[in-house]
Design a protein around this motif. Structure first.
Motif, PDB file in Angstrom:
ATOM      1  N   GLY A  70       2.450 -10.997 -11.574  1.00 64.55           N
ATOM      2  CA  GLY A  70       3.245 -11.359 -12.742  1.00 64.55           C
ATOM      3  C   GLY A  70       4.664 -10.812 -12.657  1.00 64.55           C
ATOM      4  N   VAL A  71       4.780  -9.548 -12.230  1.00 65.68           N
ATOM      5  CA  VAL A  71       6.107  -8.936 -12.082  1.00 65.68           C
ATOM      6  C   VAL A  71       6.906  -9.672 -11.013  1.00 65.68           C
ATOM      7  CG1 VAL A  71       7.316  -6.832 -11.329  1.00 65.68           C
ATOM      8  CG2 VAL A  71       5.365  -6.664 -12.882  1.00 65.68           C
ATOM      9  N   ALA A  72       6.258  -9.982  -9.883  1.00 67.63           N
ATOM     10  CA  ALA A  72       6.945 -10.620  -8.767  1.00 67.63           C
ATOM     11  C   ALA A  72       7.423 -12.026  -9.108  1.00 67.63           C
ATOM     12  CB  ALA A  72       6.035 -10.656  -7.548  1.00 67.63           C
ATOM     13  N   LEU A  73       6.730 -12.702  -9.988  1.00 66.10           N
ATOM     14  CA  LEU A  73       7.144 -14.046 -10.394  1.00 66.10           C
ATOM     15  C   LEU A  73       8.221 -14.014 -11.477  1.00 66.10           C
ATOM     16  CD1 LEU A  73       3.669 -15.835 -10.525  1.00 66.10           C
ATOM     17  CD2 LEU A  73       5.501 -16.232  -8.854  1.00 66.10           C
ATOM     18  N   ARG A  74       8.151 -13.028 -12.345  1.00 64.52           N
ATOM     19  CA  ARG A  74       9.028 -12.986 -13.522  1.00 64.52           C
ATOM     20  C   ARG A  74      10.363 -12.287 -13.249  1.00 64.52           C
ATOM     21  NH1 ARG A  74       5.571 -10.699 -16.269  1.00 64.52           N
ATOM     22  NH2 ARG A  74       6.228  -8.544 -16.083  1.00 64.52           N
TER      23      ARG A  74
ATOM     24  N   LEU B 145       0.008  -7.537  -2.054  1.00 68.55           N
ATOM     25  CA  LEU B 145      -0.164  -7.198  -3.466  1.00 68.55           C
ATOM     26  C   LEU B 145      -0.095  -8.436  -4.350  1.00 68.55           C
ATOM     27  CD1 LEU B 145       1.894  -3.903  -3.838  1.00 68.55           C
ATOM     28  CD2 LEU B 145      -0.573  -4.159  -3.834  1.00 68.55           C
ATOM     29  N   PHE B 146       0.787  -9.367  -4.000  1.00 65.89           N
ATOM     30  CA  PHE B 146       0.922 -10.611  -4.767  1.00 65.89           C
ATOM     31  C   PHE B 146      -0.412 -11.340  -4.821  1.00 65.89           C
ATOM     32  CE2 PHE B 146       1.854 -15.079  -5.356  1.00 65.89           C
ATOM     33  CZ  PHE B 146       2.852 -15.074  -6.328  1.00 65.89           C
ATOM     34  N   LEU B 147      -1.118 -11.353  -3.709  1.00 67.44           N
ATOM     35  CA  LEU B 147      -2.394 -12.059  -3.641  1.00 67.44           C
ATOM     36  C   LEU B 147      -3.534 -11.269  -4.275  1.00 67.44           C
ATOM     37  CD1 LEU B 147      -2.099 -13.415   0.009  1.00 67.44           C
ATOM     38  CD2 LEU B 147      -1.769 -14.705  -2.116  1.00 67.44           C
ATOM     39  N   ALA B 148      -3.444  -9.920  -4.225  1.00 63.80           N
ATOM     40  CA  ALA B 148      -4.583  -9.091  -4.628  1.00 63.80           C
ATOM     41  C   ALA B 148      -4.487  -8.530  -6.035  1.00 63.80           C
ATOM     42  CB  ALA B 148      -4.746  -7.926  -3.647  1.00 63.80           C
ATOM     43  N   ASN B 149      -3.278  -8.442  -6.597  1.00 60.34           N
ATOM     44  CA  ASN B 149      -3.085  -7.720  -7.855  1.00 60.34           C
ATOM     45  C   ASN B 149      -2.398  -8.616  -8.878  1.00 60.34           C
ATOM     46  OD1 ASN B 149      -1.836  -6.048  -9.902  1.00 60.34           O
ATOM     47  ND2 ASN B 149      -2.283  -4.279  -8.632  1.00 60.34           N
ATOM     48  N   PRO B 150      -3.104  -9.064  -9.911  1.00 56.88           N
ATOM     49  CA  PRO B 150      -2.495  -9.971 -10.905  1.00 56.88           C
ATOM     50  C   PRO B 150      -1.298  -9.365 -11.630  1.00 56.88           C
ATOM     51  CG  PRO B 150      -4.888  -9.954 -11.117  1.00 56.88           C
ATOM     52  CD  PRO B 150      -4.532  -8.851 -10.179  1.00 56.88           C
TER      53      PRO B 150
ATOM     54  N   THR C 253      -6.100   1.234  -0.837  1.00 62.46           N
ATOM     55  CA  THR C 253      -7.528   0.929  -0.774  1.00 62.46           C
ATOM     56  C   THR C 253      -7.915  -0.054  -1.865  1.00 62.46           C
ATOM     57  OG1 THR C 253      -7.959   3.138   0.109  1.00 62.46           O
ATOM     58  CG2 THR C 253      -9.841   1.908  -0.767  1.00 62.46           C
ATOM     59  N   THR C 254      -7.397   0.170  -3.074  1.00 62.47           N
ATOM     60  CA  THR C 254      -7.742  -0.678  -4.217  1.00 62.47           C
ATOM     61  C   THR C 254      -6.667  -1.716  -4.526  1.00 62.47           C
ATOM     62  OG1 THR C 254      -6.705   0.838  -5.798  1.00 62.47           O
ATOM     63  CG2 THR C 254      -9.027   1.231  -5.236  1.00 62.47           C
ATOM     64  N   LYS C 255      -5.469  -1.543  -3.937  1.00 59.77           N
ATOM     65  CA  LYS C 255      -4.299  -2.397  -4.205  1.00 59.77           C
ATOM     66  C   LYS C 255      -3.842  -2.282  -5.658  1.00 59.77           C
ATOM     67  CE  LYS C 255      -4.525  -4.043   0.001  1.00 59.77           C
ATOM     68  NZ  LYS C 255      -5.726  -3.311   0.452  1.00 59.77           N
ATOM     69  N   GLN C 256      -4.103  -1.135  -6.284  1.00 61.86           N
ATOM     70  CA  GLN C 256      -3.694  -0.905  -7.662  1.00 61.86           C
ATOM     71  C   GLN C 256      -2.491   0.035  -7.703  1.00 61.86           C
ATOM     72  OE1 GLN C 256      -5.174  -2.519 -10.388  1.00 61.86           O
ATOM     73  NE2 GLN C 256      -6.104  -3.605  -8.662  1.00 61.86           N
ATOM     74  N   MET C 257      -1.578  -0.228  -8.637  1.00 63.19           N
ATOM     75  CA  MET C 257      -0.447   0.666  -8.832  1.00 63.19           C
ATOM     76  C   MET C 257      -0.937   1.964  -9.470  1.00 63.19           C
ATOM     77  SD  MET C 257       2.696  -1.860  -9.983  1.00 63.19           S
ATOM     78  CE  MET C 257       1.765  -2.992 -11.028  1.00 63.19           C
TER      79      MET C 257
END
Length: 399
Positions: free
Chosen positions: A309-313, A300-305, A355-359
């Protein structure tokens, strides 16, 4: 060994499972079994949330969240009054940290109005009359219908009601482990026969759904909500709740201040990617799934901006100074000494379409043959629960 059999078997004794059972009893069903893997209620999401009854402000008007939230709020408040349970009807304010958040504040007012919520735009002077220590830029939004309850008291009361009805039996400390055929559940306490099955398994609902061949493309990714406590010695207090304007592209509302029904003021929660569905400590709760979850987080980190952002912050908020900086932007006066450690920690199980890597942003209710699955039971699921239960029973069950 046959442990029991029932017309309807509900997996999960959180607020979703209990309110559905309650509506089934109202509809005339009288042979219901609820299983719960924990020895008591409230060990996880339903008992660990902030207790805030939301008012339908954040959600797109065409969503199930929007349709269920406000009526769920009214139903839960009425229930607490009827049962004499703790209830704080004090509203909340949503404040801006920068002028750039003002358009989002206006969008929240539009959504709230469309969803039937009573909200009021305030200037800084009006805000100070409600929350003297709240800080905002130009304007803030006041939600009249937001309230606070004691989640564990609600769960205890619902369970008592169901037991007194004589139509619902509970098996606590009973973990679902699989299926045998189309009408027998396997548990660590024995076999349970059923005609209908309801999946209200919370953070484990995707795994339960897959036992039935449902939601193969869905994954629940856990996020950890860490709280801190406002010191009683702080030179100010909070009368209701103070929330920031959120990033409405994400399903997280940001660190905020909430006065509980017992008078404590909590700061939080965070939304830190966790490595277990019950990873409440730094290491505690990391189980055999932890490595797989870490890999999913990386994907998800690679596929979903948005996830990136959440994972970094968010993990930075483990550091008290970073948590403090986030909270201090909402108020005029706050010192690091005003924030105390808190044992309150929750896990928010966020559904992702793999499939889409979207939440997935909305609730999801999937009926498949004799089984029904309540997926993505995230905020405002506690608030919405009674309305969701009414809709589920009306749509999928007939006496």
């Amino acid at each position: 060994m046959q442990l029991d059999k029932a017309e309807i078997l509900i997996a999960g004794a959180g607020v979703i499972g209990l309110t559905i059972a309650r509506e089934l009893v109202k509809a005339g069903y009288g042979d219901i079994v609820v299983i719960e893997k924990e020895p008591e209620l409230g060990r996880h999401a339903s008992g660990r949330n902030s207790g805030v009854l939301h008012a339908g402000i954040y959600y797109s008007p065409d969503s199930l969240k929007a349709r269920s939230c406000l009526n769920g709020n009214f139903l839960m408040r009425a229930y607490c009054k009827e049962k004499g349970l703790p209830l704080l009807e004090n509203g909340k304010v949503i404040v801006t940290r920068t002028a750039g958040e003002l358009p989002v504040l206006d969008e929240l007012q539009r959504r709230a109005t469309a969803n039937g919520a009573k909200v009021e735009m305030l200037d800084e002077r009006q805000l100070a009359e409600i929350e003297p220590n709240a800080r905002t830029v130009e304007r803030a939004l006041f939600s009249h219908y937001t309230a606070v309850v004691d989640p564990k008291a609600v769960l205890k009361s619902l369970k008592s009601d169901l037991e007194e009805s004589g139509r619902v039996r509970f098996h606590l400390g009973c973990r679902l482990t699989g299926l045998k055929g189309s009408g027998t559940a396997l548990t660590d306490k024995g076999e349970l026969g059923f005609s209908r099955f309801i999946n209200a398994a919370g953070a484990h609902c995707d795994k339960v759904a897959r036992l039935f061949g449902v939601g193969e493309n869905l994954r629940l990714i856990p996020f950890k909500g860490v709280y801190r406590l406002l010191s009683k010695a702080a030179p100010f207090t909070v009368n209701s709740s103070i929330y920031p304007v959120p990033d409405i592209r994400n399903p997280f509302l940001g660190v905020h201040f909430t006065r509980s029904v017992h008078g404590d003021v909590y700061l939080g929660p965070t939304a830190i990617p966790a490595f277990g569905r019950e990873n409440y400590g730094i290491l505690a709760g990391i189980d055999a799934e932890g490595f797989a979850i870490a890999l999913e987080d990386l994907v998800l980190f690679l596929a979903n901006p948005q996830f990136r952002g959440v994972a970094l912050r968010e993990p930075l908020k483990y550091i008290p100074a970073c948590f403090y900086r986030d909270a201090a932007r909402l108020v005029k006066e706050l010192s690091p000494a005003d924030m105390l450690p808190s044992a309150k920690v929750g896990i928010r199980p966020q559904l992702v379409d793999w499939t889409t890597k979207q939440m997935v942003m909305d609730f999801m209710v999937v009926a498949d043959g004799a089984s029904l699955h309540v997926l993505n039971p995230i905020s405002p699921a506690f608030t919405s629960s009674m309305d969701l239960a009414q809709g589920i029973v009306a749509a999928h069950f007939r006496v």
